[in-house]
Design a protein around this motif. Structure first.
Motif, short mmCIF file in Angstrom:
data_model
loop_
_atom_site.label_atom_id
_atom_site.label_comp_id
_atom_site.label_asym_id
_atom_site.label_seq_id
_atom_site.Cartn_x
_atom_site.Cartn_y
_atom_site.Cartn_z
N ALA A 1 129.35 -11.06 -6.34
CA ALA A 1 128.39 -10.75 -5.28
C ALA A 1 126.98 -11.22 -5.64
CB ALA A 1 128.38 -9.24 -5.01
N THR A 2 126.69 -11.32 -6.94
CA THR A 2 125.40 -11.87 -7.36
C THR A 2 125.36 -13.38 -7.17
OG1 THR A 2 125.17 -10.11 -9.02
CG2 THR A 2 123.76 -12.04 -9.28
N ILE B 1 123.56 -0.79 -0.31
CA ILE B 1 124.22 -1.73 -1.21
C ILE B 1 123.89 -1.34 -2.65
CG2 ILE B 1 122.41 -3.48 -1.43
CD1 ILE B 1 126.01 -4.35 -0.51
N ASN B 2 124.90 -1.36 -3.54
CA ASN B 2 124.71 -0.91 -4.93
C ASN B 2 123.89 0.38 -4.97
OD1 ASN B 2 126.21 -2.94 -6.15
ND2 ASN B 2 124.45 -4.29 -6.37
N GLU C 1 138.38 0.78 -7.16
CA GLU C 1 138.13 -0.58 -6.70
C GLU C 1 137.73 -0.60 -5.23
OE1 GLU C 1 138.00 -3.46 -8.36
OE2 GLU C 1 138.21 -2.28 -10.18
N GLU C 2 138.32 0.29 -4.47
CA GLU C 2 138.00 0.40 -3.05
C GLU C 2 136.51 0.66 -2.84
OE1 GLU C 2 139.11 3.48 0.62
OE2 GLU C 2 140.24 3.52 -1.26
N CYS C 3 135.97 1.61 -3.60
CA CYS C 3 134.55 1.94 -3.47
C CYS C 3 133.67 0.87 -4.10
CB CYS C 3 134.27 3.30 -4.10
SG CYS C 3 134.91 4.68 -3.13
N GLN C 4 134.12 0.29 -5.21
CA GLN C 4 133.32 -0.76 -5.85
C GLN C 4 133.11 -1.93 -4.90
OE1 GLN C 4 131.68 -0.28 -8.60
NE2 GLN C 4 132.68 1.70 -8.90
N LYS C 5 134.12 -2.25 -4.09
CA LYS C 5 133.96 -3.32 -3.11
C LYS C 5 132.92 -2.94 -2.06
CE LYS C 5 137.21 -4.38 -0.06
NZ LYS C 5 138.46 -4.94 0.54
N LEU C 6 132.91 -1.67 -1.68
CA LEU C 6 131.90 -1.21 -0.73
C LEU C 6 130.50 -1.35 -1.32
CD1 LEU C 6 133.47 2.06 0.74
CD2 LEU C 6 132.76 0.06 2.05
#
Length: 532
Positions: free
Chosen positions: A436-437, A423-424, A382-387
């Motif tokens: 985020a979308t 980003i993504n 989750e930490e990286c997904q937020k990034l």
């Protein structure tokens, strides 16, 4: 570090200070039976993933889809931040995504000197790389993958899709949106308002609306012959109308309420009704004669001239392309707006998209296998997904007093800068974020999407084929799909009379379509078993 094509690849060395690492360490590296150093750090799902100094892994992946963006550069702060938090140096080999398949397929065919982690050029649905034993079965290492194991348990359908015939899971996926921001019907709301009409809910109401668009001077230029009622690319027609006839023409294969597999293009009753409906639209001039060659650019120009009333396209285009063609568009109220799926004998629906977009594997010959496995798991956290979704706090986004995230003004106004930061990132297993979308789009568009997301049906799942299945599918399916596409156009345009439909069905049978359906039934049964 390697350089392929025009993209420059550099090694990003971001090592945590020894004192900081020492505070987290619970064990040291040891030598295995081959005399190689094995990382035994007690990784719990958060960074860092190791206490080794100068720990490194290699990754082969795609670079950004933006030709001017290089995800290995010092500007790609999001990618660099993942490495920093993991406490490893990543030796990236990045390849332009437009040439990735051609470049990587020979590497995988040779099966030697591969990087520790590889982003596959396809979803390996034929199990080619699995059968070649190129990638490690990750489920046998779930003690090192707490984030990924938790994700799979929370998403059983994704887990079933990623479960191979032998029961193992070999890949970590990039996950896209399944129900949100799908292709949908879009209406010229100005025209509906002029006629005091509501958006149609049924096929019959839809045809009535098209006739009204055709027969009235909708653009007010005094000419009642220049209006084009509907502008839809040929490859979107199955998505637009198929579900109203009980068909999933997007995927071709679907299951009924009894879990029996059908091939939509082999349905003697419902598919014939679908073709007859489109033929009637074509004959009446409601589906234009040149529909097979229509492009998005042409449709965009028609909206710019207020010449067309309906299209079908990816939801994103609703506010970001088509509504913007009207000078009076103010971002507050949509002009080209999405509508609910049309119903016929069957309730309307939009077919959702399989969430697995790309996959990553850890090579069986990796000299840093445990470290690579842990990095891939950390990349799923989750930490990286937020990034991936939001970037760097106070740089690309801020958090309001209510706890909501908002992109900064620079991030919203400069998409290229945001892409430059990573980003993504195409090189890591990111998950598309609805939240985020949403913040990128006007509220009227978000409201429509939330409503349409409740009007979806599940797609045909991703399922790995056996070697025997692959042999039969490769022998027959391409010819079947080519024949289906040719005959679809022939029936819709009237070049082949609908009286020939029974011959069409007979031809498909002679082309072994029933053998293909049996294979798909066997595959679906395996998928159901993996869900249990």
């Amino acid at each position: 570090m390697k350089k392929i094509k025009k993209l420059t690849t550099i090694t990003l060395s971001l090592t945590l200070a020894a004192a900081s690492l020492a505070g987290c360490s619970t064990s040291k590296s040891v030598e295995n039976s081959q005399g190689e150093r094995e990382d035994t750090y007690n990784y719990t799902g958060e960074g860092p993933i190791t206490d080794q100094e100068n720990a490194s892994i290699s990754i082969l992946a795609t670079n950004s889809w933006y030709s001017t963006v290089d995800l290995t550069s010092d500007d790609a702060l999001i990618v660099k931040e993942v490495e920093k938090r993991a406490g490893v140096d990543v030796d990236w080999t990045m390849i332009d995504p437009t040439t990735y398949t051609d470049a990587v397929s020979p590497m995988l065919a040779s099966g030697t000197d591969l990087q520790d982690i590889v982003s596959l050029p396809d979803l390996d649905l034929n199990s080619s790389y699995i059968k070649s034993a190129l990638f490690e079965p990750l489920d046998t290492h779930f003690d090192l993958m707490p984030n990924y194991e938790a994700y799979l348990e929370a998403n059983p359908e994704v887990k079933a899709s990623l479960t191979a015939e032998d029961g193992h899971i070999y890949y970590v996926p990039t996950i896209g949106l399944a129900d949100n921001y799908l292709p949908c019907i879009m209406y010229n709301q100005k025209w509906l308002d002029q006629l005091n009409m509501e958006q149609p809910k049924t096929l019959d109401d839809f045809v009535t609306m098209l006739r009204a668009f055709r027969d009235n001077d909708m653009n007010g230029n005094g000419d009642t012959t220049d209006e084009i009622p509907m502008s839809v690319k040929a490859d979107f027609l199955p998505s637009m109308f198929g579900p109203a006839f009980g068909l999933d023409l997007d995927n071709g294969f679907y299951v009924d309420e009894n879990s029996i597999v059908h091939y939509a293009y082999y349905e003697s009753e419902n598919y014939k009704k679908y073709l007859s409906f489109l033929n009637e639209l074509y004959t009446e001039g409601l589906l234009e004669m040149e529909y097979t060659s229509l492009t998005r650019d042409q449709i965009t120009e028609r909206f710019a001239q207020n010449m067309t009333g309906v299209t079908f396209d990816y939801s994103w285009q609703m506010s970001q392309l088509y509504s913007k063609q009207f000078q009076e568009y103010d971002q507050e109220t949509g002009i080209v707006v999405g509508g609910e799926p049309l119903s016929g004998e069957y309730e309307g629906a939009y077919v959702a998209i399989n969430p697995v977009k790309w996959i990553y594997g850890v090579t069986t010959d990796s000299k840093n296998q445990n470290l690579a496995i842990k990095f891939l798991d950390f990349a799923m956290s989750e930490e990286c997904q937020k990034l991936y979704a939001w970037g760097i706090e106070n740089e690309t986004y801020t958090v309001t007093s209510k706890g909501d995230k908002e992109f900064t003004e620079k991030a919203l106004s400069d998409n290229l800068w945001l892409q430059t930061l990573g980003i993504n990132p195409a090189c890591l297993p990111y998950h598309n974020s609805i939240e985020a979308t949403n913040v990128l789009l006007p509220q009227w568009h978000v409201d429509i999407d939330e409503k349409l997301a409740t009007k979806t049906r599940k797609p045909w799942p991703q399922i790995y084929a056996t070697q025997e299945e692959t042999s039969v599918l490769s022998q027959y399916l391409v010819d079947i799909e080519t024949y289906v596409e040719q005959m679809s156009v022939a029936f819709i345009t009237g070049n082949t009379n609908m009286n020939e439909f029974d011959n069409y069905i007979s031809s498909l049978k002679s082309m072994h379509v029933e053998d293909i359906i049996k294979i798909k039934q066997d595959q679906y049964n395996r998928y159901l078993a993996a869900l249990e």
